[in-house]
Write a protein that holds these residues in place. Structure first.
Motif, PDB file in Angstrom:
ATOM      1  N   ASN A  71     -37.717 -17.291 -36.826  1.00  0.00           N
ATOM      2  CA  ASN A  71     -38.041 -18.872 -37.454  1.00  0.00           C
ATOM      3  C   ASN A  71     -37.490 -19.906 -37.005  1.00  0.00           C
ATOM      4  O   ASN A  71     -37.444 -21.176 -37.455  1.00  0.00           O
ATOM      5  CB  ASN A  71     -38.415 -18.701 -38.896  1.00  0.00           C
ATOM      6  CG  ASN A  71     -39.529 -17.892 -39.201  1.00  0.00           C
ATOM      7  OD1 ASN A  71     -40.487 -17.712 -38.462  1.00  0.00           O
ATOM      8  ND2 ASN A  71     -39.305 -17.126 -40.183  1.00  0.00           N
ATOM      9  N   GLU A  72     -36.217 -19.943 -36.308  1.00  0.00           N
ATOM     10  CA  GLU A  72     -35.374 -20.875 -35.846  1.00  0.00           C
ATOM     11  C   GLU A  72     -35.737 -21.403 -34.470  1.00  0.00           C
ATOM     12  O   GLU A  72     -36.529 -20.914 -33.987  1.00  0.00           O
ATOM     13  CB  GLU A  72     -33.996 -20.035 -35.756  1.00  0.00           C
ATOM     14  CG  GLU A  72     -33.452 -19.621 -37.047  1.00  0.00           C
ATOM     15  CD  GLU A  72     -32.098 -19.067 -36.653  1.00  0.00           C
ATOM     16  OE1 GLU A  72     -31.270 -19.801 -36.323  1.00  0.00           O
ATOM     17  OE2 GLU A  72     -32.044 -17.745 -36.509  1.00  0.00           O
ATOM     18  N   LYS A  73     -35.247 -22.677 -34.499  1.00  0.00           N
ATOM     19  CA  LYS A  73     -35.765 -23.421 -33.097  1.00  0.00           C
ATOM     20  C   LYS A  73     -34.511 -23.991 -32.253  1.00  0.00           C
ATOM     21  O   LYS A  73     -33.409 -23.832 -32.750  1.00  0.00           O
ATOM     22  CB  LYS A  73     -36.427 -25.006 -33.757  1.00  0.00           C
ATOM     23  CG  LYS A  73     -37.616 -24.544 -34.549  1.00  0.00           C
ATOM     24  CD  LYS A  73     -38.843 -25.293 -34.129  1.00  0.00           C
ATOM     25  CE  LYS A  73     -39.930 -25.265 -35.100  1.00  0.00           C
ATOM     26  NZ  LYS A  73     -41.238 -25.154 -34.611  1.00  0.00           N
ATOM     27  N   LEU A  74     -34.812 -23.913 -31.003  1.00  0.00           N
ATOM     28  CA  LEU A  74     -33.925 -24.439 -30.153  1.00  0.00           C
ATOM     29  C   LEU A  74     -33.424 -25.931 -30.449  1.00  0.00           C
ATOM     30  O   LEU A  74     -34.246 -26.654 -30.946  1.00  0.00           O
ATOM     31  CB  LEU A  74     -34.512 -24.092 -28.620  1.00  0.00           C
ATOM     32  CG  LEU A  74     -34.373 -22.887 -27.961  1.00  0.00           C
ATOM     33  CD1 LEU A  74     -35.115 -23.216 -26.578  1.00  0.00           C
ATOM     34  CD2 LEU A  74     -33.373 -22.296 -28.030  1.00  0.00           C
ATOM     35  N   THR A  75     -32.386 -26.068 -29.970  1.00  0.00           N
ATOM     36  CA  THR A  75     -31.866 -27.806 -30.177  1.00  0.00           C
ATOM     37  C   THR A  75     -31.161 -28.072 -28.988  1.00  0.00           C
ATOM     38  O   THR A  75     -30.867 -27.246 -28.133  1.00  0.00           O
ATOM     39  CB  THR A  75     -30.933 -27.631 -31.204  1.00  0.00           C
ATOM     40  OG1 THR A  75     -29.749 -26.880 -30.810  1.00  0.00           O
ATOM     41  CG2 THR A  75     -31.454 -26.986 -32.860  1.00  0.00           C
ATOM     42  N   GLY A  76     -31.224 -29.303 -28.924  1.00  0.00           N
ATOM     43  CA  GLY A  76     -30.169 -29.983 -27.705  1.00  0.00           C
ATOM     44  C   GLY A  76     -29.104 -29.446 -27.249  1.00  0.00           C
ATOM     45  O   GLY A  76     -28.613 -29.494 -26.229  1.00  0.00           O
ATOM     46  N   LYS A  77     -28.394 -29.264 -28.597  1.00  0.00           N
ATOM     47  CA  LYS A  77     -27.041 -28.692 -28.646  1.00  0.00           C
ATOM     48  C   LYS A  77     -27.046 -27.459 -27.952  1.00  0.00           C
ATOM     49  O   LYS A  77     -25.971 -27.134 -27.243  1.00  0.00           O
ATOM     50  CB  LYS A  77     -26.452 -28.793 -29.956  1.00  0.00           C
ATOM     51  CG  LYS A  77     -25.005 -28.609 -30.254  1.00  0.00           C
ATOM     52  CD  LYS A  77     -24.540 -28.473 -31.541  1.00  0.00           C
ATOM     53  CE  LYS A  77     -23.899 -29.925 -31.871  1.00  0.00           C
ATOM     54  NZ  LYS A  77     -23.181 -29.925 -33.373  1.00  0.00           N
ATOM     55  N   ILE A  78     -27.845 -26.411 -28.321  1.00  0.00           N
ATOM     56  CA  ILE A  78     -28.041 -25.160 -27.592  1.00  0.00           C
ATOM     57  C   ILE A  78     -28.169 -25.187 -26.185  1.00  0.00           C
ATOM     58  O   ILE A  78     -27.501 -24.525 -25.483  1.00  0.00           O
ATOM     59  CB  ILE A  78     -29.102 -24.266 -28.429  1.00  0.00           C
ATOM     60  CG1 ILE A  78     -28.814 -24.004 -29.799  1.00  0.00           C
ATOM     61  CG2 ILE A  78     -29.104 -23.132 -27.614  1.00  0.00           C
ATOM     62  CD1 ILE A  78     -29.827 -23.326 -30.637  1.00  0.00           C
ATOM     63  N   ILE A  79     -29.120 -26.216 -25.746  1.00  0.00           N
ATOM     64  CA  ILE A  79     -29.379 -26.248 -24.441  1.00  0.00           C
ATOM     65  C   ILE A  79     -28.331 -26.820 -23.635  1.00  0.00           C
ATOM     66  O   ILE A  79     -28.029 -26.126 -22.473  1.00  0.00           O
ATOM     67  CB  ILE A  79     -30.833 -27.281 -24.047  1.00  0.00           C
ATOM     68  CG1 ILE A  79     -32.021 -26.619 -24.572  1.00  0.00           C
ATOM     69  CG2 ILE A  79     -30.806 -27.567 -22.696  1.00  0.00           C
ATOM     70  CD1 ILE A  79     -32.950 -27.486 -24.790  1.00  0.00           C
ATOM     71  N   SER A  80     -27.344 -27.687 -24.254  1.00  0.00           N
ATOM     72  CA  SER A  80     -26.309 -28.291 -23.380  1.00  0.00           C
ATOM     73  C   SER A  80     -25.294 -27.178 -23.400  1.00  0.00           C
ATOM     74  O   SER A  80     -24.675 -27.033 -22.151  1.00  0.00           O
ATOM     75  CB  SER A  80     -25.911 -29.374 -24.216  1.00  0.00           C
ATOM     76  OG  SER A  80     -26.863 -30.511 -24.234  1.00  0.00           O
ATOM     77  N   SER A  81     -25.067 -26.312 -24.563  1.00  0.00           N
ATOM     78  CA  SER A  81     -24.214 -25.475 -24.414  1.00  0.00           C
ATOM     79  C   SER A  81     -24.403 -24.360 -23.324  1.00  0.00           C
ATOM     80  O   SER A  81     -23.521 -23.899 -22.431  1.00  0.00           O
ATOM     81  CB  SER A  81     -24.008 -24.785 -25.883  1.00  0.00           C
ATOM     82  OG  SER A  81     -23.374 -23.537 -25.723  1.00  0.00           O
ATOM     83  N   TYR A  82     -25.645 -23.884 -23.316  1.00  0.00           N
ATOM     84  CA  TYR A  82     -26.262 -23.052 -22.218  1.00  0.00           C
ATOM     85  C   TYR A  82     -26.129 -23.616 -20.950  1.00  0.00           C
ATOM     86  O   TYR A  82     -25.562 -22.631 -19.818  1.00  0.00           O
ATOM     87  CB  TYR A  82     -27.514 -22.608 -22.565  1.00  0.00           C
ATOM     88  CG  TYR A  82     -28.187 -21.419 -21.629  1.00  0.00           C
ATOM     89  CD1 TYR A  82     -27.540 -20.364 -21.296  1.00  0.00           C
ATOM     90  CD2 TYR A  82     -28.973 -22.013 -20.372  1.00  0.00           C
ATOM     91  CE1 TYR A  82     -28.156 -19.468 -20.528  1.00  0.00           C
ATOM     92  CE2 TYR A  82     -29.576 -21.217 -19.515  1.00  0.00           C
ATOM     93  CZ  TYR A  82     -29.137 -19.958 -19.577  1.00  0.00           C
ATOM     94  OH  TYR A  82     -29.551 -18.987 -18.610  1.00  0.00           O
ATOM     95  N   LEU A  83     -26.387 -24.708 -20.699  1.00  0.00           N
ATOM     96  CA  LEU A  83     -26.274 -25.262 -19.292  1.00  0.00           C
ATOM     97  C   LEU A  83     -24.640 -25.434 -18.948  1.00  0.00           C
ATOM     98  O   LEU A  83     -24.320 -25.413 -17.578  1.00  0.00           O
ATOM     99  CB  LEU A  83     -27.005 -26.807 -19.197  1.00  0.00           C
ATOM    100  CG  LEU A  83     -28.457 -26.384 -19.073  1.00  0.00           C
ATOM    101  CD1 LEU A  83     -29.127 -27.950 -19.125  1.00  0.00           C
ATOM    102  CD2 LEU A  83     -28.633 -25.585 -17.812  1.00  0.00           C
ATOM    103  N   ARG A  84     -23.613 -25.515 -19.786  1.00  0.00           N
ATOM    104  CA  ARG A  84     -22.351 -25.691 -19.534  1.00  0.00           C
ATOM    105  C   ARG A  84     -21.956 -24.380 -18.935  1.00  0.00           C
ATOM    106  O   ARG A  84     -21.077 -24.116 -18.094  1.00  0.00           O
ATOM    107  CB  ARG A  84     -21.383 -26.191 -20.594  1.00  0.00           C
ATOM    108  CG  ARG A  84     -21.343 -27.525 -20.844  1.00  0.00           C
ATOM    109  CD  ARG A  84     -20.181 -27.984 -21.823  1.00  0.00           C
ATOM    110  NE  ARG A  84     -20.566 -27.299 -23.206  1.00  0.00           N
ATOM    111  CZ  ARG A  84     -21.097 -27.980 -24.128  1.00  0.00           C
ATOM    112  NH1 ARG A  84     -22.010 -29.057 -23.736  1.00  0.00           N
ATOM    113  NH2 ARG A  84     -21.478 -27.530 -25.242  1.00  0.00           N
ATOM    114  N   THR A  85     -22.542 -23.015 -19.536  1.00  0.00           N
ATOM    115  CA  THR A  85     -22.061 -21.678 -19.129  1.00  0.00           C
ATOM    116  C   THR A  85     -22.996 -21.474 -18.001  1.00  0.00           C
ATOM    117  O   THR A  85     -22.337 -20.599 -17.158  1.00  0.00           O
ATOM    118  CB  THR A  85     -22.443 -20.870 -20.013  1.00  0.00           C
ATOM    119  OG1 THR A  85     -23.789 -20.764 -20.611  1.00  0.00           O
ATOM    120  CG2 THR A  85     -21.652 -21.035 -21.418  1.00  0.00           C
TER     121      THR A  85
END
Length: 194
Positions: free
Chosen positions: A93-107
């Protein structure tokens, strides 16, 4: 040999197909290999909290379209989607956030283009407005561009004839971010100053 190994050993595959030991053409073998890799990736999603999202994403990729997606593109999109969902650790039930996307793209910065398909799907499915962050432009590359343009400007002033035209074309290519070969094809009517 598996199809993947045969694809990697191109000369052996050609030899075997010339003598009739391989009946499928190279394209068919490649498609078989990519489809097998896709199937392996799909096995990863079973039992995950985001399995339903992934199943619907897979269904959306399989929908008919004007220009069908190649199996390689589908494999890239699936890899990026599984990568971000695994990285995020989000529950059902959780949602993706812009912070998660930014974090993933850094890795995984190489996943930016492939991830855009999943982000578009996710926005549509969850009525959200996620966006991929802009690709960071390093100050060093900007400084390099400025220095290169300064050097070209000096060289343009000192040259004449064809060398001058080539340097002007190179400056256009740098300024407008287009390939040098494209700027070489320009003629006066193509350039509008208004």
């Amino acid at each position: 040999f598996s199809a993947e190994e045969m694809r990697r050993m191109g000369q052996i595959s050609l030899f075997l197909s010339d003598f009739g030991y391989l009946t499928a053409d190279a394209h068919a073998r490649e498609m078989w290999t990519v489809n097998k890799l896709i199937a392996k990736k799909i096995e990863v999603i079973v039992g995950q909290p985001w399995e339903s999202d992934m199943r619907q994403f897979l269904a959306s990729l399989a929908e008919p379209r004007d220009k069908p997606l190649s199996p390689r593109s589908i494999k890239s999109y699936i890899s990026a989607a599984i990568g971000i969902l695994t990285h995020s650790g989000i529950g059902q039930n959780e949602k993706l956030t812009g912070k998660i996307i930014s974090s993933y793209l850094r890795t995984a910065p190489g996943q930016r283009a492939s991830l855009s398909a999943f982000v578009s799907f996710y926005n549509e499915r969850h009525k959200s407005n996620l966006q991929l962050p802009r690709k960071p432009k390093s100050k060093a590359s900007f400084r390099k561009t400025v220095d290169e343009l300064a050097d070209l400007t000096v060289a343009i002033e000192k040259s004449s004839g064809i060398k001058k035209r080539l340097r002007i074309a190179k400056a256009f290519s740098i300024l407008f971010g287009v390939p040098f070969s494209t700027t070489l094809k320009l003629s006066r009517p193509d350039i509008k100053l208004d």
